[in-house]
Enzyme design. Structure first.
Site, PDB file in Angstrom:
ATOM      1  N   ASP A   9      -4.516  -6.195 -11.113  1.00  9.64           N
ATOM      2  CA  ASP A   9      -3.814  -5.550 -10.007  1.00  9.64           C
ATOM      3  C   ASP A   9      -4.208  -6.314  -8.744  1.00  9.64           C
ATOM      4  OD1 ASP A   9      -2.592  -3.409  -8.381  1.00  9.64           O
ATOM      5  OD2 ASP A   9      -4.668  -2.947  -7.895  1.00  9.64           O
ATOM      6  N   ALA A  10      -3.369  -6.238  -7.718  1.00  8.05           N
ATOM      7  CA  ALA A  10      -3.669  -6.967  -6.478  1.00  8.05           C
ATOM      8  C   ALA A  10      -4.325  -6.081  -5.423  1.00  8.05           C
ATOM      9  CB  ALA A  10      -2.392  -7.589  -5.919  1.00  8.05           C
ATOM     10  N   TYR A  11      -3.595  -5.050  -4.989  1.00  8.84           N
ATOM     11  CA  TYR A  11      -4.022  -4.254  -3.832  1.00  8.84           C
ATOM     12  C   TYR A  11      -5.156  -3.301  -4.190  1.00  8.84           C
ATOM     13  CZ  TYR A  11       0.225  -6.091  -1.721  1.00  8.84           C
ATOM     14  OH  TYR A  11       1.190  -6.925  -1.232  1.00  8.84           O
ATOM     15  N   ARG A  40      -2.511   3.966   3.093  1.00  2.10           N
ATOM     16  CA  ARG A  40      -2.497   3.545   1.691  1.00  2.10           C
ATOM     17  C   ARG A  40      -2.020   4.685   0.789  1.00  2.10           C
ATOM     18  NH1 ARG A  40      -1.641   0.133  -2.421  1.00  2.10           N
ATOM     19  NH2 ARG A  40      -3.226   0.213  -4.045  1.00  2.10           N
ATOM     20  N   SER A 115       1.648  -6.715  -9.896  1.00  2.00           N
ATOM     21  CA  SER A 115       1.554  -5.974  -8.641  1.00  2.00           C
ATOM     22  C   SER A 115       2.850  -5.257  -8.259  1.00  2.00           C
ATOM     23  CB  SER A 115       1.177  -6.948  -7.508  1.00  2.00           C
ATOM     24  OG  SER A 115       1.163  -6.293  -6.258  1.00  2.00           O
ATOM     25  N   ASN A 116       2.677  -4.180  -7.498  1.00  2.00           N
ATOM     26  CA  ASN A 116       3.810  -3.514  -6.860  1.00  2.00           C
ATOM     27  C   ASN A 116       4.434  -4.393  -5.775  1.00  2.00           C
ATOM     28  OD1 ASN A 116       3.853  -1.066  -8.246  1.00  2.00           O
ATOM     29  ND2 ASN A 116       2.458  -0.053  -6.840  1.00  2.00           N
TER      30      ASN A 116
END
Length: 218
Positions: A9-11, A40, A115-116
């Site tokens: 995942d990124a964030y 967030r 990622s989203n």
């Protein structure tokens, strides 16, 4: 287990989502961290709600919409909007990220982000921070629905022609770990803040404090 891919995942996992607001804390004041957390949370709520309503907007639009609400709730000067949005495009990676990726690259594994974020957002984060270890950057825009929908988690499996159980998936977001785990990934929780896990029909077999713990798994 013979793992074939490590998917991140990124964030919140590779990149610190609070770093945009933190860089403006001298302007926002003591409420900067509460503001960042609210931004967030609202951002994530909008992804889930839009998925359920089938009213898709891309992640950048959602980031802007959730920022508008957050600035209103916390009475943050609206003249800061563009500054905060621009900083979100260049979020800081966590300190151990580059070293861990360098070590992983020496192994015969596919390395990817799932990622989203939009393709442009993910590309900018990776290039700005000189993270050149990834084989692929997967965005939910390919399927137009957000995590934790199974169509998202299928993207790396479909590309690499492997089984979900051959993927090690890392996220700092408990709902994302549950989504990946229920899909069939070996999902690892990156518990950076000593949090508690959700009750969503999946408990990760591995929990690490930061990404350095991954090197003991693969």
């Amino acid at each position: 287990m013979d793992f074939k891919a490590v998917v991140f995942d990124a964030y919140g996992t590779l990149f610190d989502v609070n770093s945009a607001a933190e860089k403006c804390k001298h302007k926002i004041g003591d409420k900067w961290e509460a503001f960042a957390n609210f931004w967030r949370t609202t951002q994530l709520e909008y992804t889930w709600l839009r998925s359920l309503m089938k009213r898709h907007k891309d992640f950048w639009q959602i980031t802007e919409d959730s920022l508008d609400k957050s600035m209103n709730v916390f009475n943050v000067d609206t003249s800061m909007k563009n500054e905060l949005l621009n900083l979100y495009k260049v979020l800081s990676p966590y300190p151990e990220v580059k070293e861990v990726l360098t070590d992983l690259k020496k192994k015969n594994l596919k390395l990817a982000i799932l990622s989203n974020g939009t393709p442009d957002l993910i590309n900018e984060l990776v290039s700005t921070n000189n993270l050149d270890a990834f084989d692929d950057l997967f965005s939910i825009e390919a399927v137009k629905i957000y995590k934790p929908d199974s169509k998202v988690y299928n993207l790396p499996v479909n590309k690499y022609k492997i089984q979900p159980k051959e993927v090690v998936f890392l996220s700092a977001n408990t709902w994302d770990v549950s989504g990946g785990g229920n899909f069939g990934y070996n999902a690892v929780w990156v518990n950076r803040n000593n949090s508690h896990f959700d009750n969503l029909d999946y408990k990760p077999k591995k929990e690490i404090k930061n990404l350095k713990g991954l090197l003991e798994i693969v």
